[in-house]
Design a protein around this motif. Structure first.
Motif, short mmCIF file in Angstrom:
data_model
loop_
_atom_site.label_atom_id
_atom_site.label_comp_id
_atom_site.label_asym_id
_atom_site.label_seq_id
_atom_site.Cartn_x
_atom_site.Cartn_y
_atom_site.Cartn_z
N VAL A 1 -9.35 1.50 -8.12
CA VAL A 1 -8.19 0.62 -7.94
C VAL A 1 -7.80 -0.03 -9.28
O VAL A 1 -6.62 -0.20 -9.57
N LEU B 1 -3.05 -3.76 2.07
CA LEU B 1 -2.42 -2.48 1.75
C LEU B 1 -3.38 -1.31 1.96
O LEU B 1 -4.54 -1.40 1.59
N CYS C 1 -7.07 -4.33 -0.27
CA CYS C 1 -6.76 -2.89 -0.24
C CYS C 1 -7.83 -2.22 0.61
O CYS C 1 -9.03 -2.32 0.31
N VAL D 1 -7.91 -8.88 -6.17
CA VAL D 1 -7.66 -7.66 -5.40
C VAL D 1 -9.00 -7.28 -4.77
O VAL D 1 -9.97 -6.98 -5.47
N LEU E 1 1.20 -2.12 -4.54
CA LEU E 1 0.13 -2.97 -5.06
C LEU E 1 0.62 -3.73 -6.31
O LEU E 1 0.44 -4.95 -6.42
N TYR F 1 1.29 4.38 -3.17
CA TYR F 1 0.33 3.31 -2.89
C TYR F 1 0.22 2.34 -4.05
O TYR F 1 -0.07 1.17 -3.88
N ARG F 2 0.44 2.91 -5.24
CA ARG F 2 0.28 2.09 -6.45
C ARG F 2 1.41 1.06 -6.58
O ARG F 2 1.16 -0.10 -6.89
N LEU G 1 -4.10 0.11 -10.98
CA LEU G 1 -3.37 -1.04 -11.52
C LEU G 1 -3.00 -0.79 -12.99
O LEU G 1 -1.93 -1.19 -13.44
N ILE H 1 -4.79 2.42 0.98
CA ILE H 1 -4.78 3.45 -0.07
C ILE H 1 -5.68 4.59 0.43
O ILE H 1 -6.89 4.55 0.26
N GLN I 1 2.99 -6.52 -5.33
CA GLN I 1 2.32 -7.72 -4.80
C GLN I 1 1.74 -8.56 -5.92
O GLN I 1 1.85 -9.78 -5.91
N ILE J 1 -5.13 -10.03 -2.46
CA ILE J 1 -4.47 -8.82 -1.96
C ILE J 1 -5.61 -7.90 -1.53
O ILE J 1 -6.48 -7.58 -2.34
#
Ligand SMILES: Nc1nc2c(ncn2[C@@H]2O[C@H](COP(=O)(O)OP(=O)(O)OP(=O)(O)O)[C@@H](O)[C@H]2O)c(=O)[nH]1
Ligand SMILES: [Mg+2]
Length: 294
Positions: free
Chosen positions: A75, A246, A214, A184, A270, A266-267, A79, A248, A273, A212
């Protein structure tokens, strides 16, 4: 109060919290309190201190946290827009925090002593599996073909808190959690309801960190049901503060590193957000500091 006396008082406070933490660590049933005190000291050192010191709000700090092998480094790469963090099948691979920042981005670290506590900054590149009280900063080249990191943000890929060995390095994670403006939280399909990471998430929410979440690695078709289960079973029992949840799904390896390909589905949500939480930067930093003091 002048800046010098503010700094002295804050270092004293962080030191006193450290003393209390050491006391709790020596008691068999006080591990949770020791963790809370370590986070409190990290909030004083890395969040409240730099704010009162007049440090600029950028860069804002995003900490990627979760259980061992959940997919944190993966992840962090999403990002960053480049496969720079070592994703590795060995659970518990990442052993110290690694900061990712764009090559031409600002990197105004709080200048006063005590930033990130006992963690020393590495001055040469090392694998993230180095098990030491250190942190490192990796610059993302602007011409790496990536979509670049969000401007004004640093992404921290953190170690886990679930392996047996993590008791030796969880303090490194808490140090960066104290610094973070945005968390995250990564939960994998198989272990999304595990107690230890859930309690850790509770601690961060209690400290007022915006989160956030995931949920990762599930089959795409299972995503809606799993997300709803995670929201009810895990987030439902925790304090408020999770701003988004979210999915992923598990992606084939070749898609994982093609940031313009299907993974963008999906990216981008993220990144959006994170961007929303950082806008404007001064307000985001003020929010981090106010939450840390309450
Ligand atoms: N193919 C594929 N592999 C994935 C995906 N997500 C994670 N992985 C793999 O799962 C393993 C663990 O992922 P990491 O990102 O290293 O997990 P981590 O949370 O950083 O793990 P630790 O640092 O060990 O705590 C690695 O081998 C990743 O390549 C995915 O969507 N697709
Ligand atoms: Mg990792």
């Amino acid at each position: 109060m002048d800046q010098l006396s503010t700094r002295t008082l804050l270092s004293q406070l962080a030191e006193d919290l450290g003393w209390l933490e050491a006391h709790c660590r020596s008691q068999p049933d006080q591990a949770a309190q020791a963790g809370e005190l370590r986070l409190a000291a990290a909030l004083v050192r890395n969040c409240i201190g730099p704010f009162l010191d007049g440090q600029p709000p950028t860069p804002l700090h995003v900490a990627v946290v979760g259980g061992a092998g959940a997919g944190k480094s993966t992840v962090a790469n999403l990002l960053s827009g480049v496969a720079i963090a070592e994703a590795n099948p060995q659970a518990g691979f990442t052993r110290h925090p690694v900061a990712y920042t764009s090559a031409n981005g600002t990197l105004a670290w709080p200048a006063h002593l005590g930033f990130l506590g006992s963690l020393q900054r590495l001055d040469q590149a090392s694998p993230s599996s180095l098990d030491d009280d250190v942190y490192q900063v990796r610059r993302i080249p602007v011409d790496a073909g990536n979509f670049s990191l969000l401007p004004g943000f640093v992404v921290w890929d953190c170690p886990d808190m679930t392996t047996w060995a993590s008791s030796g390095y969880v303090s490194r994670l808490l140090e960066v959690a104290g610094l973070a403006d945005v968390i995250v939280y990564v939960a994998s399909d198989e272990r999304y309801n595990d107690e230890v990471p859930t309690q850790f998430l509770r601690l961060l929410l209690q400290a007022g960190k915006p989160v956030i979440a995931c949920v990762v690695k599930m089959k795409e078709a299972d995503a809606p049901a799993l997300l709803s289960h995670f929201q009810n079973q895990v987030l439902g029992g925790l304090p408020p503060g999770t701003v988004a949840c979210l999915p992923i799904p598990f992606l084939p390896p070749d898609q994982l590193t093609d940031y313009a390909g299907p993974v963008a589905r999906y990216r981008i949500p993220l990144l959006n957000q994170v961007a929303v939480l950082g806008e404007p930067a001064a307000a985001a930093r003020r929010r981090s500091t106010m939450a840390a003091t309450s």
